[in-house]
Design a protein around this motif. Structure first.
Motif, PDB file in Angstrom:
ATOM      1  N   MET A 271      -2.979 -29.580 -64.598  1.00 29.77           N
ATOM      2  CA  MET A 271      -2.864 -30.656 -65.585  1.00 29.77           C
ATOM      3  C   MET A 271      -1.793 -30.300 -66.615  1.00 29.77           C
ATOM      4  SD  MET A 271      -6.847 -31.768 -66.042  1.00 29.77           S
ATOM      5  CE  MET A 271      -6.379 -33.354 -66.726  1.00 29.77           C
ATOM      6  N   VAL A 272      -0.917 -31.252 -66.898  1.00 30.65           N
ATOM      7  CA  VAL A 272       0.175 -31.054 -67.866  1.00 30.65           C
ATOM      8  C   VAL A 272      -0.038 -32.022 -69.022  1.00 30.65           C
ATOM      9  CG1 VAL A 272       2.672 -31.029 -68.205  1.00 30.65           C
ATOM     10  CG2 VAL A 272       1.717 -30.456 -65.953  1.00 30.65           C
ATOM     11  N   ASP A 273      -0.097 -31.500 -70.232  1.00 26.75           N
ATOM     12  CA  ASP A 273      -0.390 -32.357 -71.380  1.00 26.75           C
ATOM     13  C   ASP A 273       0.259 -31.795 -72.634  1.00 26.75           C
ATOM     14  OD1 ASP A 273      -1.459 -34.365 -72.915  1.00 26.75           O
ATOM     15  OD2 ASP A 273      -3.504 -33.562 -72.968  1.00 26.75           O
ATOM     16  N   ALA A 274       0.403 -32.626 -73.662  1.00 27.54           N
ATOM     17  CA  ALA A 274       0.823 -32.148 -74.983  1.00 27.54           C
ATOM     18  C   ALA A 274      -0.386 -31.483 -75.640  1.00 27.54           C
ATOM     19  CB  ALA A 274       1.302 -33.321 -75.823  1.00 27.54           C
ATOM     20  N   GLY A 275      -0.156 -30.417 -76.399  1.00 27.66           N
ATOM     21  CA  GLY A 275      -1.249 -29.723 -77.088  1.00 27.66           C
ATOM     22  C   GLY A 275      -0.896 -29.522 -78.548  1.00 27.66           C
ATOM     23  N   LEU A 276      -1.885 -29.639 -79.424  1.00 24.26           N
ATOM     24  CA  LEU A 276      -1.609 -29.462 -80.853  1.00 24.26           C
ATOM     25  C   LEU A 276      -1.300 -28.000 -81.150  1.00 24.26           C
ATOM     26  CD1 LEU A 276      -4.219 -31.735 -82.657  1.00 24.26           C
ATOM     27  CD2 LEU A 276      -1.784 -32.150 -82.259  1.00 24.26           C
ATOM     28  N   GLN A 288       0.339 -21.685 -70.864  1.00 19.95           N
ATOM     29  CA  GLN A 288      -0.473 -21.914 -69.668  1.00 19.95           C
ATOM     30  C   GLN A 288      -1.908 -21.468 -69.908  1.00 19.95           C
ATOM     31  OE1 GLN A 288       3.318 -20.533 -66.922  1.00 19.95           O
ATOM     32  NE2 GLN A 288       1.265 -20.188 -66.144  1.00 19.95           N
ATOM     33  N   GLY A 289      -2.841 -22.071 -69.204  1.00 20.52           N
ATOM     34  CA  GLY A 289      -4.241 -21.682 -69.363  1.00 20.52           C
ATOM     35  C   GLY A 289      -5.091 -22.258 -68.244  1.00 20.52           C
ATOM     36  N   PHE A 290      -6.386 -22.295 -68.494  1.00 21.30           N
ATOM     37  CA  PHE A 290      -7.329 -22.779 -67.492  1.00 21.30           C
ATOM     38  C   PHE A 290      -8.153 -23.922 -68.078  1.00 21.30           C
ATOM     39  CE2 PHE A 290      -6.527 -18.273 -67.055  1.00 21.30           C
ATOM     40  CZ  PHE A 290      -6.112 -18.177 -65.739  1.00 21.30           C
ATOM     41  N   GLY A 291      -8.590 -24.844 -67.234  1.00 22.87           N
ATOM     42  CA  GLY A 291      -9.435 -25.949 -67.672  1.00 22.87           C
ATOM     43  C   GLY A 291      -8.686 -27.262 -67.728  1.00 22.87           C
ATOM     44  N   ALA A 292      -9.440 -28.332 -67.968  1.00 24.02           N
ATOM     45  CA  ALA A 292      -8.882 -29.684 -67.979  1.00 24.02           C
ATOM     46  C   ALA A 292      -8.181 -29.950 -69.305  1.00 24.02           C
ATOM     47  CB  ALA A 292      -9.998 -30.705 -67.748  1.00 24.02           C
ATOM     48  N   ALA A 293      -6.850 -30.003 -69.252  1.00 17.92           N
ATOM     49  CA  ALA A 293      -6.068 -30.259 -70.462  1.00 17.92           C
ATOM     50  C   ALA A 293      -5.947 -31.757 -70.666  1.00 17.92           C
ATOM     51  CB  ALA A 293      -4.686 -29.620 -70.330  1.00 17.92           C
ATOM     52  N   TYR A 316      -6.024 -25.558 -63.494  1.00 22.90           N
ATOM     53  CA  TYR A 316      -5.085 -24.855 -64.366  1.00 22.90           C
ATOM     54  C   TYR A 316      -4.418 -25.861 -65.302  1.00 22.90           C
ATOM     55  CZ  TYR A 316      -5.481 -20.795 -61.237  1.00 22.90           C
ATOM     56  OH  TYR A 316      -5.950 -19.736 -60.518  1.00 22.90           O
ATOM     57  N   ALA A 317      -3.934 -25.355 -66.424  1.00 20.70           N
ATOM     58  CA  ALA A 317      -3.352 -26.251 -67.432  1.00 20.70           C
ATOM     59  C   ALA A 317      -2.033 -25.706 -67.955  1.00 20.70           C
ATOM     60  CB  ALA A 317      -4.337 -26.431 -68.591  1.00 20.70           C
ATOM     61  N   ILE A 318      -1.126 -26.628 -68.239  1.00 13.89           N
ATOM     62  CA  ILE A 318       0.127 -26.301 -68.937  1.00 13.89           C
ATOM     63  C   ILE A 318       0.225 -27.259 -70.119  1.00 13.89           C
ATOM     64  CG2 ILE A 318       2.646 -26.237 -68.801  1.00 13.89           C
ATOM     65  CD1 ILE A 318       2.429 -25.676 -65.844  1.00 13.89           C
ATOM     66  N   VAL A 319       0.394 -26.722 -71.325  1.00 11.06           N
ATOM     67  CA  VAL A 319       0.505 -27.586 -72.513  1.00 11.06           C
ATOM     68  C   VAL A 319       1.818 -27.320 -73.237  1.00 11.06           C
ATOM     69  CG1 VAL A 319      -1.998 -27.787 -72.850  1.00 11.06           C
ATOM     70  CG2 VAL A 319      -0.744 -25.983 -74.024  1.00 11.06           C
ATOM     71  N   ILE A 320       2.338 -28.376 -73.840  1.00 12.56           N
ATOM     72  CA  ILE A 320       3.561 -28.286 -74.639  1.00 12.56           C
ATOM     73  C   ILE A 320       3.141 -28.491 -76.085  1.00 12.56           C
ATOM     74  CG2 ILE A 320       5.864 -29.251 -75.027  1.00 12.56           C
ATOM     75  CD1 ILE A 320       4.045 -29.971 -71.777  1.00 12.56           C
ATOM     76  N   ASP A 340      12.334 -29.814 -68.065  1.00 17.21           N
ATOM     77  CA  ASP A 340      12.771 -29.011 -66.909  1.00 17.21           C
ATOM     78  C   ASP A 340      12.016 -27.690 -66.838  1.00 17.21           C
ATOM     79  OD1 ASP A 340      14.536 -30.961 -66.140  1.00 17.21           O
ATOM     80  OD2 ASP A 340      16.250 -30.086 -67.200  1.00 17.21           O
ATOM     81  N   GLU A 341      11.822 -27.060 -67.991  1.00 16.38           N
ATOM     82  CA  GLU A 341      11.096 -25.775 -68.007  1.00 16.38           C
ATOM     83  C   GLU A 341       9.647 -25.953 -67.528  1.00 16.38           C
ATOM     84  OE1 GLU A 341       9.379 -22.569 -71.259  1.00 16.38           O
ATOM     85  OE2 GLU A 341      11.069 -23.840 -71.840  1.00 16.38           O
ATOM     86  N   VAL A 342       9.009 -27.043 -67.966  1.00 19.57           N
ATOM     87  CA  VAL A 342       7.621 -27.289 -67.561  1.00 19.57           C
ATOM     88  C   VAL A 342       7.547 -27.570 -66.056  1.00 19.57           C
ATOM     89  CG1 VAL A 342       5.634 -28.813 -67.858  1.00 19.57           C
ATOM     90  CG2 VAL A 342       6.988 -28.138 -69.835  1.00 19.57           C
ATOM     91  N   GLU A 343       8.496 -28.345 -65.550  1.00 16.64           N
ATOM     92  CA  GLU A 343       8.522 -28.638 -64.109  1.00 16.64           C
ATOM     93  C   GLU A 343       8.654 -27.338 -63.313  1.00 16.64           C
ATOM     94  OE1 GLU A 343      11.612 -31.346 -62.990  1.00 16.64           O
ATOM     95  OE2 GLU A 343      11.118 -31.244 -60.856  1.00 16.64           O
ATOM     96  N   SER A 344       9.527 -26.461 -63.780  1.00 14.13           N
ATOM     97  CA  SER A 344       9.703 -25.164 -63.109  1.00 14.13           C
ATOM     98  C   SER A 344       8.403 -24.349 -63.128  1.00 14.13           C
ATOM     99  CB  SER A 344      10.839 -24.403 -63.810  1.00 14.13           C
ATOM    100  OG  SER A 344      10.948 -23.122 -63.275  1.00 14.13           O
ATOM    101  N   LYS A 345       7.686 -24.389 -64.253  1.00 14.36           N
ATOM    102  CA  LYS A 345       6.421 -23.648 -64.351  1.00 14.36           C
ATOM    103  C   LYS A 345       5.364 -24.229 -63.415  1.00 14.36           C
ATOM    104  CE  LYS A 345       6.753 -21.696 -69.012  1.00 14.36           C
ATOM    105  NZ  LYS A 345       6.618 -20.300 -68.609  1.00 14.36           N
ATOM    106  N   VAL A 346       5.389 -25.556 -63.249  1.00 16.58           N
ATOM    107  CA  VAL A 346       4.431 -26.187 -62.325  1.00 16.58           C
ATOM    108  C   VAL A 346       4.664 -25.670 -60.911  1.00 16.58           C
ATOM    109  CG1 VAL A 346       3.757 -28.375 -61.239  1.00 16.58           C
ATOM    110  CG2 VAL A 346       4.102 -28.268 -63.709  1.00 16.58           C
ATOM    111  N   TYR A 347       5.934 -25.630 -60.480  1.00 21.36           N
ATOM    112  CA  TYR A 347       6.244 -25.153 -59.132  1.00 21.36           C
ATOM    113  C   TYR A 347       5.889 -23.671 -58.976  1.00 21.36           C
ATOM    114  CZ  TYR A 347       8.661 -29.522 -58.048  1.00 21.36           C
ATOM    115  OH  TYR A 347       8.950 -30.855 -57.790  1.00 21.36           O
ATOM    116  N   THR A 348       6.150 -22.882 -60.012  1.00 25.48           N
ATOM    117  CA  THR A 348       5.802 -21.454 -59.963  1.00 25.48           C
ATOM    118  C   THR A 348       4.287 -21.278 -59.838  1.00 25.48           C
ATOM    119  OG1 THR A 348       7.704 -20.932 -61.360  1.00 25.48           O
ATOM    120  CG2 THR A 348       5.988 -19.256 -61.198  1.00 25.48           C
ATOM    121  N   MET A 349       3.551 -22.066 -60.598  1.00 29.42           N
ATOM    122  CA  MET A 349       2.085 -21.999 -60.563  1.00 29.42           C
ATOM    123  C   MET A 349       1.562 -22.383 -59.177  1.00 29.42           C
ATOM    124  SD  MET A 349      -0.488 -23.861 -63.271  1.00 29.42           S
ATOM    125  CE  MET A 349      -0.185 -22.825 -64.679  1.00 29.42           C
TER     126      MET A 349
END
Length: 373
Positions: A271-276, A288-293, A316-320, A340-349
């Motif tokens: 899951m990719v989302d904005a995070g405070l 990066q982390g774990f759980g439903a973002a 797994y979660a990725i937040v910006i 672009d950086e987040v997309e790259s991290k998704v593929y790496t994950m």
């Protein structure tokens, strides 16, 4: 009589060490007496002044955003919608009883969905020939005005109650919370120009990343205002999910994940989302982390957690990271540049956590206003 001697600095302040000087006693004792008997009242007056300024600012924000909404609607409608909008601002939602032993999440979900459906129908009834994009923008503007109206009412109620009862302990927490309330109010007011012009919000970085990943794939609807696409990546099957852009909507990711998990049997959910961000953190930091973002009141997160647990799928979660103001106002360049950086991290994950032949469900969470797919 020698007045010069009486009003000399030495006599007034007792520098001659004469403790019997009556003026010196008055200078020290009177303020002490005032603060002992009236200190709380003085503090209440000072604090009340600060809170009053906050309430006036909230009232101004509420009136200005309401005027912006009405001006926007007048351009698309020949009739007067003022009465209908003002009536809608007073609508409220009563949450289900929280002592239900069988769980209240389905009830909360039903309540919120009913409210969303009603609001959507009300917006569509305001004027004819309204496109889905325009309807979603007006619906979001209505939410902004309603939220500011509610903030103003709550702060004013607490302040007037404390003042009426001369209750300093009640007004103190209000003073402490006011900066957080004003930060939220200023963010809501700042969202209006971006909503009216249909430009991406900071919260849209998740859908932006996934929308970019599904550009060359066929998009299929799944649930209200939600689409998905399938593609391949280094021997893995990708199922890409986001709200349907460029409308101002977050879609229904909970329902969509439930359907796709049952049909496609993914081995991993990302899951990719904005995070405070916390104070001191840099905007646009990717973590990066774990759980439903996923934000909101919690119904979609609950639904996704239930599905992941039922099918034993790791989440797994990725937040910006960004501030609340950045999240609901026009997306800044610093955040947009992170796509672009987040997309790259998704593929790496995906490569690090799956093998060839497995499938991954990637979900872009957030308001997809101005973000196509």
């Amino acid at each position: 009589m020698n007045y010069t001697e009486i009003f000399s600095v030495d006599n007034l302040f007792g520098s001659n060490s004469d403790s019997s000087n009556p003026i010196m006693w008055l200078i020290w004792i009177v303020p002490i007496v005032i603060f002992v008997f009236y200190g709380q009242r003085i503090q209440l007056m000072v604090t009340s002044g600060e809170i009053n300024k906050g309430i006036e600012k909230l009232s101004r924000y509420k009136d200005e955003t309401r005027k912006d909404l009405l001006d926007y609607l007048q351009k698309k409608s020949s009739g007067d919608v003022t009465k209908k909008i003002d009536g809608y601002l007073e609508y409220f939602t009563i949450m289900p009883v929280d002592i239900d032993p069988n769980g209240i999440m389905p009830k909360i979900k039903h309540m919120l969905r009913s409210r969303e459906d009603y609001t959507r129908a009300q917006v569509l009834s305001l004027t004819q020939n309204l496109t889905p994009l325009e309807a979603s923008k007006i619906q979001n503007l209505l939410e902004v005005v309603t939220s500011l109206n509610l903030l103003h009412k709550i702060v004013r109620h607490l302040f007037l109650t404390a003042k009426k009862q001369n209750n300093f302990p009640l007004i103190l927490p209000l003073q402490m919370m006011l900066p957080f309330v004003m930060e939220q109010a200023e963010a809501l007011k700042g969202a209006v120009p971006a909503l009216k012009s249909g430009q991406p919000l900071g919260d849209g970085i998740g859908p932006m990343v996934i929308g970019k990943m599904m550009l060359q794939s066929e998009k299929k609807p799944i649930g209200l205002e939600t689409v998905y696409a399938e593609s391949d990546f280094e021997g893995r099957k990708l199922i890409l999910l986001k709200a349907e852009g460029p409308s101002a909507t977050v879609g229904r990711p909970g329902d969509a994940v439930e359907i796709l998990a049952a049909e496609k049997k993914p081995d991993l959910i990302i899951m990719v989302d904005a995070g405070l961000k916390l104070e001191g953190e840099t905007s646009g930091t990717v973590a990066q982390g774990f759980g439903a973002a996923i934000g909101g009141i919690g119904t979609d997160r609950f639904q996704i957690e239930e599905v992941a647990t039922k099918y034993n799928i790791p989440v797994y979660a990725i937040v910006i990271k960004q501030s609340i103001k950045e999240a609901i106002t026009l997306m800044t360049k610093e955040i947009a540049d992170k796509a672009d950086e987040v997309e790259s991290k998704v593929y790496t994950m995906i490569k690090e956590n799956t093998k060839q032949g497995q499938s991954v469900l990637v979900v872009g969470v957030g308001n997809t206003l101005g973000v196509p797919q």
